[in-house]
Design an enzyme around this catalytic site. Sequence first.
Site, PDB file in Angstrom:
ATOM      1  N   GLY A  11      35.832  30.409  40.317  1.00  0.00           N
ATOM      2  CA  GLY A  11      36.414  31.186  39.229  1.00  0.00           C
ATOM      3  C   GLY A  11      37.934  31.127  39.207  1.00  0.00           C
ATOM      4  N   ALA A  61      31.755  37.419  40.829  1.00  0.00           N
ATOM      5  CA  ALA A  61      31.415  38.478  39.872  1.00  0.00           C
ATOM      6  C   ALA A  61      30.712  37.903  38.662  1.00  0.00           C
ATOM      7  CB  ALA A  61      32.674  39.216  39.421  1.00  0.00           C
ATOM      8  N   THR A  63      31.001  38.180  35.036  1.00  0.00           N
ATOM      9  CA  THR A  63      32.089  38.651  34.183  1.00  0.00           C
ATOM     10  C   THR A  63      31.825  38.505  32.687  1.00  0.00           C
ATOM     11  OG1 THR A  63      33.175  36.486  34.373  1.00  0.00           O
ATOM     12  CG2 THR A  63      33.819  38.195  35.955  1.00  0.00           C
ATOM     13  N   THR A 102      37.605  46.007  38.773  1.00  0.00           N
ATOM     14  CA  THR A 102      38.095  45.888  37.402  1.00  0.00           C
ATOM     15  C   THR A 102      38.518  47.208  36.774  1.00  0.00           C
ATOM     16  OG1 THR A 102      37.358  45.256  35.154  1.00  0.00           O
ATOM     17  CG2 THR A 102      35.699  46.083  36.633  1.00  0.00           C
ATOM     18  N   ASP A 103      39.345  47.113  35.764  1.00  0.00           N
ATOM     19  CA  ASP A 103      39.734  48.272  34.960  1.00  0.00           C
ATOM     20  C   ASP A 103      38.551  48.861  34.189  1.00  0.00           C
ATOM     21  OD1 ASP A 103      40.136  45.614  33.603  1.00  0.00           O
ATOM     22  OD2 ASP A 103      40.328  46.880  31.841  1.00  0.00           O
ATOM     23  N   TYR A 126      28.666  46.136  32.244  1.00  0.00           N
ATOM     24  CA  TYR A 126      29.552  45.433  33.172  1.00  0.00           C
ATOM     25  C   TYR A 126      30.332  46.424  34.026  1.00  0.00           C
ATOM     26  CZ  TYR A 126      33.743  42.966  34.767  1.00  0.00           C
ATOM     27  OH  TYR A 126      34.771  42.478  35.531  1.00  0.00           O
ATOM     28  N   LYS A 130      30.120  47.033  38.145  1.00  0.00           N
ATOM     29  CA  LYS A 130      31.290  46.883  39.006  1.00  0.00           C
ATOM     30  C   LYS A 130      31.567  48.176  39.774  1.00  0.00           C
ATOM     31  CE  LYS A 130      33.710  43.878  39.460  1.00  0.00           C
ATOM     32  NZ  LYS A 130      33.666  42.792  40.489  1.00  0.00           N
ATOM     33  N   TRP A 151      42.686  41.930  32.954  1.00  0.00           N
ATOM     34  CA  TRP A 151      43.235  40.958  31.994  1.00  0.00           C
ATOM     35  C   TRP A 151      43.716  39.676  32.681  1.00  0.00           C
ATOM     36  CZ3 TRP A 151      46.147  43.187  27.175  1.00  0.00           C
ATOM     37  CH2 TRP A 151      45.392  44.242  26.618  1.00  0.00           C
TER      38      TRP A 151
END
Length: 294
Positions: A11, A61, A63, A102-103, A126, A130, A151
């Site tokens: 990735g 992950a 994603t 992640t956010d 998602y 996470k 991002w």
Amino acid sequence: MLTLLVPGGGGQLGRSLAALSSPELTVLAPTSAELDVTSAGAVIAAVSALSGPAVVVNAAAYTAVDAAETDQARAFAVNADAPRVLAAACSSRGVPLVHVSTDYVFPGDADRPYEVDSPVGPKSVYGLTKLAGEEAVLGSGARAWVVRTAWIYSGFGSNFVKTMARLEGERDKLAVVDDQRGAPTWAADLAGGLVELARAIAAGKGPRSRVLHCTNAGEVTWFGFARAVFEQLGADPARVSACTSAEYPRPAERPAYSVLSDAAWRAGGLTPLRPWEAALAAAFAAGAFTDGGS
């Protein structure tokens, strides 16, 4: 010599970490084909094979945010179950673990940067998977840290910057949402931060906070980010117009606000990442989108 085992080596982040391999740092970055994180046996074998000072940085992950809404079993397998097995393997072998998150674990309704202890509340499958992965890692008993980011872009794989660069050459004008705000993060800068963290952990100086945030500094909307990409391309940013998320509905709800505070990162003695504008300029200057990526 420090060794990093990086599941998810194919990735954006995994490849950026692999690029930092040096005589003082060995980065083992197996792709999903080389290390299936949903195979407990494969994960245990990979961790057991480590020797000397080593840290596992989990960049693996699922994603595909929209696909996760219907492909829930696979998303949970990769984002929640796999980190649980990986953390257990690390715990049993005494290997520290850094798990990248992640956010999307936040609801996205804030008006100031999220702290590491801000209330979570994911609005998508998602995000739920996470968050489950975070909880599994932190509750495993392993020496583990969770690093949330957001991002991400690079010269590798699919991402917003590469998409904007492609569309600049295909369309006279395009509309980009202006009601989602976050911090664009160059994978190369994130990788550098994670290596710094791994070195601190290996030296017994890991941050007290087991949850950290690491993104490039500052904030912008996708619309503003798209215009900045056009400027780097030497194109007229006025060709990009603003629109709302409602005009482009997606299966998974996106956070309206995704800015993450780096206060815990700084408090841990780690170097804050530079502003996103400087990182974007550096990425283009390095040829990240023209000659193989970084």
